[in-house]
Design a protein around this motif. Structure first.
Motif, PDB file in Angstrom:
ATOM      1  N   ALA A 277      27.734  38.174  45.300  1.00 41.06           N
ATOM      2  CA  ALA A 277      27.327  39.680  45.357  1.00 41.06           C
ATOM      3  C   ALA A 277      28.311  40.567  44.665  1.00 41.06           C
ATOM      4  CB  ALA A 277      27.248  40.088  46.853  1.00 41.06           C
ATOM      5  N   PHE A 278      29.578  40.239  44.447  1.00 44.83           N
ATOM      6  CA  PHE A 278      30.417  41.106  44.004  1.00 44.83           C
ATOM      7  C   PHE A 278      30.901  40.756  42.365  1.00 44.83           C
ATOM      8  CE2 PHE A 278      30.653  43.344  47.662  1.00 44.83           C
ATOM      9  CZ  PHE A 278      31.763  44.587  47.819  1.00 44.83           C
ATOM     10  N   GLY A 279      30.319  39.793  42.116  1.00 46.14           N
ATOM     11  CA  GLY A 279      30.602  39.189  40.749  1.00 46.14           C
ATOM     12  C   GLY A 279      31.834  38.677  40.591  1.00 46.14           C
ATOM     13  N   ILE A 280      32.597  38.075  41.442  1.00 43.51           N
ATOM     14  CA  ILE A 280      33.878  37.497  41.468  1.00 43.51           C
ATOM     15  C   ILE A 280      33.695  36.079  41.059  1.00 43.51           C
ATOM     16  CG2 ILE A 280      35.935  36.901  42.784  1.00 43.51           C
ATOM     17  CD1 ILE A 280      35.263  39.529  44.637  1.00 43.51           C
ATOM     18  N   ASP A 281      34.521  35.659  40.066  1.00 44.23           N
ATOM     19  CA  ASP A 281      34.628  34.478  39.567  1.00 44.23           C
ATOM     20  C   ASP A 281      36.213  34.080  39.255  1.00 44.23           C
ATOM     21  OD1 ASP A 281      35.059  35.465  37.103  1.00 44.23           O
ATOM     22  OD2 ASP A 281      33.144  35.074  36.307  1.00 44.23           O
ATOM     23  N   ARG A 282      36.165  32.895  38.685  1.00 43.43           N
ATOM     24  CA  ARG A 282      37.929  32.442  38.258  1.00 43.43           C
ATOM     25  C   ARG A 282      38.597  33.482  37.726  1.00 43.43           C
ATOM     26  NH1 ARG A 282      41.247  28.648  40.841  1.00 43.43           N
ATOM     27  NH2 ARG A 282      42.581  27.840  39.176  1.00 43.43           N
ATOM     28  N   ALA A 283      37.839  34.260  36.766  1.00 41.59           N
ATOM     29  CA  ALA A 283      38.386  35.115  35.994  1.00 41.59           C
ATOM     30  C   ALA A 283      39.548  36.174  36.684  1.00 41.59           C
ATOM     31  CB  ALA A 283      37.680  35.827  34.984  1.00 41.59           C
ATOM     32  N   PHE A 284      38.920  36.135  38.247  1.00 42.74           N
ATOM     33  CA  PHE A 284      39.716  37.359  38.899  1.00 42.74           C
ATOM     34  C   PHE A 284      41.121  36.463  39.567  1.00 42.74           C
ATOM     35  CE2 PHE A 284      35.836  39.412  38.355  1.00 42.74           C
ATOM     36  CZ  PHE A 284      36.217  40.700  38.793  1.00 42.74           C
ATOM     37  N   ASP A 285      41.276  35.224  39.565  1.00 39.41           N
ATOM     38  CA  ASP A 285      42.337  34.619  40.066  1.00 39.41           C
ATOM     39  C   ASP A 285      43.728  35.346  39.551  1.00 39.41           C
ATOM     40  OD1 ASP A 285      43.491  32.477  41.429  1.00 39.41           O
ATOM     41  OD2 ASP A 285      44.388  31.514  39.927  1.00 39.41           O
ATOM     42  N   GLN A 286      44.607  35.653  40.299  1.00 35.13           N
ATOM     43  CA  GLN A 286      46.064  36.121  40.106  1.00 35.13           C
ATOM     44  C   GLN A 286      46.065  37.284  39.785  1.00 35.13           C
ATOM     45  OE1 GLN A 286      48.587  33.654  37.365  1.00 35.13           O
ATOM     46  NE2 GLN A 286      47.662  31.701  38.525  1.00 35.13           N
ATOM     47  N   ARG A 287      44.977  37.959  40.011  1.00 38.33           N
ATOM     48  CA  ARG A 287      44.971  39.433  39.950  1.00 38.33           C
ATOM     49  C   ARG A 287      45.512  40.047  41.002  1.00 38.33           C
ATOM     50  NH1 ARG A 287      39.367  42.130  36.587  1.00 38.33           N
ATOM     51  NH2 ARG A 287      39.231  40.408  35.470  1.00 38.33           N
ATOM     52  N   ASP A 288      46.158  41.363  40.746  1.00 41.48           N
ATOM     53  CA  ASP A 288      46.910  42.239  41.697  1.00 41.48           C
ATOM     54  C   ASP A 288      46.064  43.306  42.349  1.00 41.48           C
ATOM     55  OD1 ASP A 288      48.330  43.774  43.203  1.00 41.48           O
ATOM     56  OD2 ASP A 288      50.008  43.974  41.631  1.00 41.48           O
ATOM     57  N   LEU A 289      45.588  43.349  43.518  1.00 41.30           N
ATOM     58  CA  LEU A 289      44.773  44.341  44.048  1.00 41.30           C
ATOM     59  C   LEU A 289      45.464  45.744  44.113  1.00 41.30           C
ATOM     60  CD1 LEU A 289      43.161  42.514  47.145  1.00 41.30           C
ATOM     61  CD2 LEU A 289      41.860  43.387  45.378  1.00 41.30           C
ATOM     62  N   THR A 290      46.820  46.028  44.019  1.00 42.39           N
ATOM     63  CA  THR A 290      47.182  47.187  44.231  1.00 42.39           C
ATOM     64  C   THR A 290      47.330  47.791  42.485  1.00 42.39           C
ATOM     65  OG1 THR A 290      49.654  46.412  43.380  1.00 42.39           O
ATOM     66  CG2 THR A 290      48.753  46.476  45.598  1.00 42.39           C
ATOM     67  N   GLN A 291      46.942  46.855  41.466  1.00 41.38           N
ATOM     68  CA  GLN A 291      47.037  47.315  40.016  1.00 41.38           C
ATOM     69  C   GLN A 291      45.794  47.396  39.333  1.00 41.38           C
ATOM     70  OE1 GLN A 291      49.662  49.183  39.031  1.00 41.38           O
ATOM     71  NE2 GLN A 291      50.959  48.615  40.624  1.00 41.38           N
ATOM     72  N   ASP A 292      44.845  46.489  39.706  1.00 44.34           N
ATOM     73  CA  ASP A 292      43.645  46.242  38.922  1.00 44.34           C
ATOM     74  C   ASP A 292      42.571  47.296  39.027  1.00 44.34           C
ATOM     75  OD1 ASP A 292      42.605  43.127  37.864  1.00 44.34           O
ATOM     76  OD2 ASP A 292      40.976  44.279  38.440  1.00 44.34           O
ATOM     77  N   THR A 293      41.922  47.312  37.755  1.00 45.88           N
ATOM     78  CA  THR A 293      41.145  48.481  37.802  1.00 45.88           C
ATOM     79  C   THR A 293      39.546  48.028  38.032  1.00 45.88           C
ATOM     80  OG1 THR A 293      40.938  47.836  35.326  1.00 45.88           O
ATOM     81  CG2 THR A 293      42.475  49.671  35.928  1.00 45.88           C
ATOM     82  N   ASP A 294      39.279  46.570  38.132  1.00 44.79           N
ATOM     83  CA  ASP A 294      38.165  46.216  38.380  1.00 44.79           C
ATOM     84  C   ASP A 294      37.837  45.817  39.842  1.00 44.79           C
ATOM     85  OD1 ASP A 294      37.334  46.300  35.560  1.00 44.79           O
ATOM     86  OD2 ASP A 294      38.042  44.109  35.214  1.00 44.79           O
ATOM     87  N   ILE A 295      39.010  45.546  40.562  1.00 44.74           N
ATOM     88  CA  ILE A 295      38.737  45.427  42.079  1.00 44.74           C
ATOM     89  C   ILE A 295      39.858  45.689  42.875  1.00 44.74           C
ATOM     90  CG2 ILE A 295      39.782  42.900  41.763  1.00 44.74           C
ATOM     91  CD1 ILE A 295      37.664  42.090  44.000  1.00 44.74           C
TER      92      ILE A 295
END
Length: 273
Positions: free
Chosen positions: A192-210
């Motif tokens: 539903a949120f379009g989350i896949d492997r490309a989001f692995d290791q992203r930082d929730l405090t900095q990311d602009t997509d999530i």
């Protein structure tokens, strides 16, 4: 005419009187800004800078169980490539403690290319695939290899977009999904949120997509059900530990533990007698 000059002299003296700080301030402001006496620049019209509502590093930097509970009621935000924003209130989580936790991907402190995000700073996303089809999203916490699985969301914004994403994802149902069916499970949430492997290791405090923002009306301890995790197989005593947390009475939770809820209700009744 003499009377008029006298009145002008009195007015001039009144304006120079120090008992009128507003007039003095505007005169000083006029001098400092080259004649622009707009109130927006005055110290008497200070506008507080808008603070970011994003949950920051300090929030994520807490022990795994504490973070899993603290997530309940907070809001996950996803910005799609076309600019639309999806929002969902977190209503169910699971804690995976790493180390001795036999159900954790990082049990025994084992670090691999797949689970590397679990060992990164708190607030890092760990996204993995199950059955070669579906994705699950976790957030790292304090503790070596510890992370929290996001199990279910209550959709708040962008429900039509969520339906589109669920419909176009592999193996997704073709019938129109009801609101409570959109994100009631870890893989459904990711679809539903379009989350896949490309989001692995992203930082929730900095990311602009999530990212995450604080929720309103956060639950109290009495509103949180602590029960066993789901789908972890035969993991001995770890299969029985109450490391899944959800909001009692929320219809967007994936699996309700009625027995535990009855026990909670009984304890609540006894404590009030």
């Amino acid at each position: 005419m003499p009377r008029k000059r006298k009145l002008l002299a009195q007015l001039s003296a009144l304006q120079s009187n120090s008992s009128f700080p507003q007039i003095d301030a505007l005169e000083n402001l006029n001098t400092a800004t080259g004649g622009d006496c707009s109130p927006k620049s005055s110290k008497y019209f200070v506008t507080e800078k808008k603070k970011s509502s994003r949950l920051e590093a300090d929030f994520f930097n807490q022990p795994c169980v504490s973070l899993a509970k603290s997530f309940l009621g907070q809001v996950l935000v996803r910005k799609l490539p076309d600019g639309r924003e999806l929002r969902g209130r977190i209503v169910e989580t699971e804690a995976y403690l790493g180390g001795e936790d036999e159900a954790s991907h990082s049990r025994g402190g084992k670090q691999t290319q797949r689970n590397a995000a679990m060992f990164m700073k708190p607030g890092t996303l760990y996204v993995y695939q199950i059955y070669g089809i579906y994705f699950c999203v976790n957030v790292s916490s304090q503790g070596e290899g510890a992370a929290v699985l996001l199990r279910s969301l209550e959709p708040l914004q962008g429900l039509d977009a969520m339906r589109e994403l669920r419909r176009t994802s592999r193996k997704a149902p073709t019938k129109l999904l009801k609101d409570w069916q959109l994100c009631n499970g870890p893989s459904r949430l990711c679809q539903a949120f379009g989350i896949d492997r490309a989001f692995d290791q992203r930082d929730l405090t900095q990311d602009t997509d999530i990212w995450m923002v604080p929720g309103q009306d956060l639950p109290g301890e009495q509103d949180v059900v602590a029960t066993t995790r789901i789908g972890i197989g035969n993991r001995g005593e770890w299969a029985q530990k109450p490391l899944r947390f959800y909001l009692r009475g929320n219809k967007f939770v994936s699996v309700v533990d009625k027995k535990t809820e009855r026990e909670m209700a009984a304890r609540g009744h006894l404590s009030c007698s």
